[in-house]
Enzyme design. Structure first.
Site, short mmCIF file in Angstrom:
data_model
loop_
_atom_site.label_atom_id
_atom_site.label_comp_id
_atom_site.label_asym_id
_atom_site.label_seq_id
_atom_site.Cartn_x
_atom_site.Cartn_y
_atom_site.Cartn_z
N GLY A 85 31.28 41.07 36.02
CA GLY A 85 31.76 39.93 35.33
C GLY A 85 32.72 40.48 34.26
N GLU A 105 37.15 33.41 31.84
CA GLU A 105 38.28 34.14 31.40
C GLU A 105 38.07 34.99 29.95
OE1 GLU A 105 42.03 32.27 31.65
OE2 GLU A 105 41.41 30.96 33.10
N GLY A 106 36.64 35.64 30.06
CA GLY A 106 36.13 36.37 29.16
C GLY A 106 35.39 35.47 28.15
N1 CAA Z 1 46.77 44.22 28.22
C1 CAA Z 1 47.33 45.22 29.01
N2 CAA Z 1 46.43 46.24 29.23
C2 CAA Z 1 45.33 46.18 28.78
C3 CAA Z 1 44.73 45.07 28.08
C4 CAA Z 1 45.63 43.95 27.85
N3 CAA Z 1 45.28 42.87 27.51
N4 CAA Z 1 43.46 45.33 27.90
C5 CAA Z 1 43.37 46.70 28.22
N5 CAA Z 1 44.36 47.10 28.84
C6 CAA Z 1 44.51 48.31 29.44
C7 CAA Z 1 44.17 49.37 28.32
O1 CAA Z 1 45.12 49.89 27.42
C8 CAA Z 1 43.59 50.66 29.20
O2 CAA Z 1 44.65 51.32 29.58
P1 CAA Z 1 44.88 53.10 30.25
O3 CAA Z 1 44.29 52.80 31.53
O4 CAA Z 1 46.30 53.24 30.09
O5 CAA Z 1 43.92 53.61 29.05
C9 CAA Z 1 43.02 50.24 30.36
O6 CAA Z 1 43.38 48.82 30.40
C10 CAA Z 1 41.47 49.62 30.07
O7 CAA Z 1 41.26 49.24 28.89
P2 CAA Z 1 39.66 49.54 28.59
O8 CAA Z 1 39.33 50.80 28.36
O9 CAA Z 1 39.78 48.49 26.88
O10 CAA Z 1 38.87 48.51 29.30
P3 CAA Z 1 37.38 48.18 29.38
O11 CAA Z 1 36.69 48.69 30.53
O12 CAA Z 1 36.64 48.69 28.19
O13 CAA Z 1 37.49 46.52 29.44
C11 CAA Z 1 37.51 44.45 28.60
C12 CAA Z 1 38.02 46.00 28.35
C13 CAA Z 1 38.35 43.68 27.59
C14 CAA Z 1 36.11 44.22 28.36
C15 CAA Z 1 37.69 44.02 30.13
O14 CAA Z 1 37.02 44.35 30.88
C16 CAA Z 1 37.78 42.26 29.90
O15 CAA Z 1 38.45 41.49 29.47
N6 CAA Z 1 36.53 41.78 30.66
C17 CAA Z 1 36.42 40.11 30.72
C18 CAA Z 1 36.93 40.03 32.13
C19 CAA Z 1 37.35 38.49 32.18
O16 CAA Z 1 37.75 37.80 31.23
N7 CAA Z 1 36.90 37.87 33.47
C20 CAA Z 1 37.22 36.64 33.71
C21 CAA Z 1 37.75 36.52 35.03
S1 CAA Z 1 38.63 34.99 35.59
C22 CAA Z 1 37.66 33.78 35.54
O17 CAA Z 1 36.98 33.63 34.30
C23 CAA Z 1 37.53 32.75 36.76
C24 CAA Z 1 38.52 31.80 36.91
O18 CAA Z 1 38.92 31.70 37.80
C25 CAA Z 1 39.04 30.97 35.72
#
Ligand code: CAA
Length: 389
Positions: free
Chosen positions: A135, A371-372
């Protein structure tokens, strides 16, 4: 008096706000409680919203959209959500999680094929990232897409997909190179009428009950190569960019819920009497109203700021991650705070299904989760500010 005054809404923005508000009050308000109770999907009103252009507000007219800007989108979404947050999330997912990603990352053919029907309200879109075992840590997904000539074969299980039970198209994320972690993820456009797409168990939910949420199973689903969104390995960045947009939508949805809770409370505090006084004369109640109003207006400012940042990014390409996460964090916690206080101010009748106040309370909670989660928003904001991980 509202923070709108700071933004000097012009005629076009005022008009969309008014149109969405009138539609919500006239068409959605009379049915909201029944659909919440039954958990049925409100096809009729969603179809009408599509015909009015609410499902692709920011999409160019060339792709069937209304050709308006991000501020117009959040204003309309706030008004719809103020009456019913379930209609709000269906609208938010169509606009942000579905259409926006294809607009930014899609080819011309993909835009024509996949944006047009959804933006014009003829079809419903969904976005599928989450899995039963991933998630918040989205990069650890297990779903696989294996290239086989001019197709990819998709297998796996996705969960918590808003609109999945009714969607015509889904943007889905799968591992094309599992050994590469998040860099091995790719995005695909899915047509739900094709073999191998199976709608799974529908989630019975606490709130936003009229929106349909379910699992999806992929059983040797064949996606043509031309339905891959972006390049192989771009999937995680696409998912995150799209979520930045989605989070502004959820913030606007939360603002709508908070405003509804506040307005009901304000009216009740002015009318209801206890101990020979209007209850709004007691500080125990009036200070709650003051805090609700202040947090609502602060949320609005953060949301409008995020909307302007997203609008600017369409020409500069700059990320608006910080603005989106701050708006979502603050507005969703405000929605929960305001709905909680609204039930308390109304007391017994606030706990009853006689009034929509208990629905605001149930609907508000999800804005702190999907959505997070609030914890993920704090992680995103603090990482961006400190530069530390
Ligand atoms: N925009 C563009 N690129 C991004 C970014 C963004 N906002 N955030 C991260 N990236 C890129 C980083 O630059 C990095 O790039 P490189 O590979 O070039 O280094 C890459 O993505 C990985 O970034 P992180 O190392 O920061 O990744 P992470 O594994 O630590 O995770 C996190 C980051 C913010 C925790 C992310 O996993 C996250 O947002 N998690 C929550 C997921 C979420 O919101 N789920 C909800 C799903 S939808 C839903 O709710 C259902 C629905 O139908 C409504």
């Amino acid at each position: 008096m509202s923070a709108n005054i700071l933004f000097h809404l012009d005629e076009e923005h005022e008009m969309i706000r008014q149109t969405a508000g009138d539609f919500a009050r006239n068409e959605i308000a009379p049915i909201a409680a029944d659909f919440d109770e039954s958990g049925e999907f409100p096809y009729e009103t969603i179809k009408k919203m599509g015909e009015m252009g609410f499902m692709g507000i920011e999409m160019p007219e060339a792709y069937g959209g209304a050709g308006m800007d991000t501020l117009a989108y959040v204003l309309a979404l706030e008004e719809i959500s103020k009456v019913d947050a379930a209609h709000g999330v269906i609208m938010s997912v169509n606009n942000s999680l579905y259409c926006f990603g294809i607009l930014i990352f899609g080819t011309e053919e993909q835009k024509q094929k996949f944006i047009r029907p959804v933006a014009s309200g003829k079809a419903i879109g969904a976005y599928s990232l989450t899995e039963p075992m991933s998630g918040s840590d989205a990069g650890t997904m297990r779903m696989r897409a294996v290239r086989d000539g001019d197709h990819y074969v998709l297998n796996g299980r996705k969960s918590w997909v808003t609109s999945a039970p009714v969607a015509d198209y889904v943007v889905v994320f799968a591992k094309t190179e599992p050994e590469k972690s998040h860099r091995g993820i790719s995005a695909f456009m899915i047509e739900t009428n094709q073999p191998g797409f199976v709608r799974g168990k529908k989630e019975p939910k606490l709130g936003i009950r009229a929106s349909a949420t379910s699992e999806i199973l992929f059983e040797d689903y064949h996606a043509p190569v031309e339905n891959r969104l972006g390049e192989e390995g771009d999937g995680f960045k696409i998912a995150m960019t799209v979520l930045d947009a989605g989070r502004i939508g959820i913030a606007a949805q939360a603002l709508g819920i908070a405003e509804a809770a506040y307005e009901a409370s304000l009216n009740y505090a002015i009318e209801r009497e206890a101990f020979g006084h209007k209850i709004g004369e007691f500080q125990g109640i009036s200070f709650k109203l003051a805090d609700m109003k202040t947090r609502i207006e602060a949320s609005r400012l953060l949301i409008y700021q995020a909307a302007l940042a997203k609008q600017r990014s369409k020409t500069t390409g700059e990320r608006f991650t910080l603005e989106a996460s701050m708006a979502k964090l603050f507005a969703s916690e405000t929605a929960m705070f305001a709905a909680h206080e609204a039930v308390q101010i109304h007391a017994g009748i606030g706990y009853s299904k006689e009034l929509p106040v208990e629905r605001y309370f149930r609907d508000a909670k999800i804005t702190e989760i999907y959505e997070g989660t609030s914890e993920i928003q704090r992680l995103v904001i603090s990482r961006l500010e400190t530069g530390l991980r």
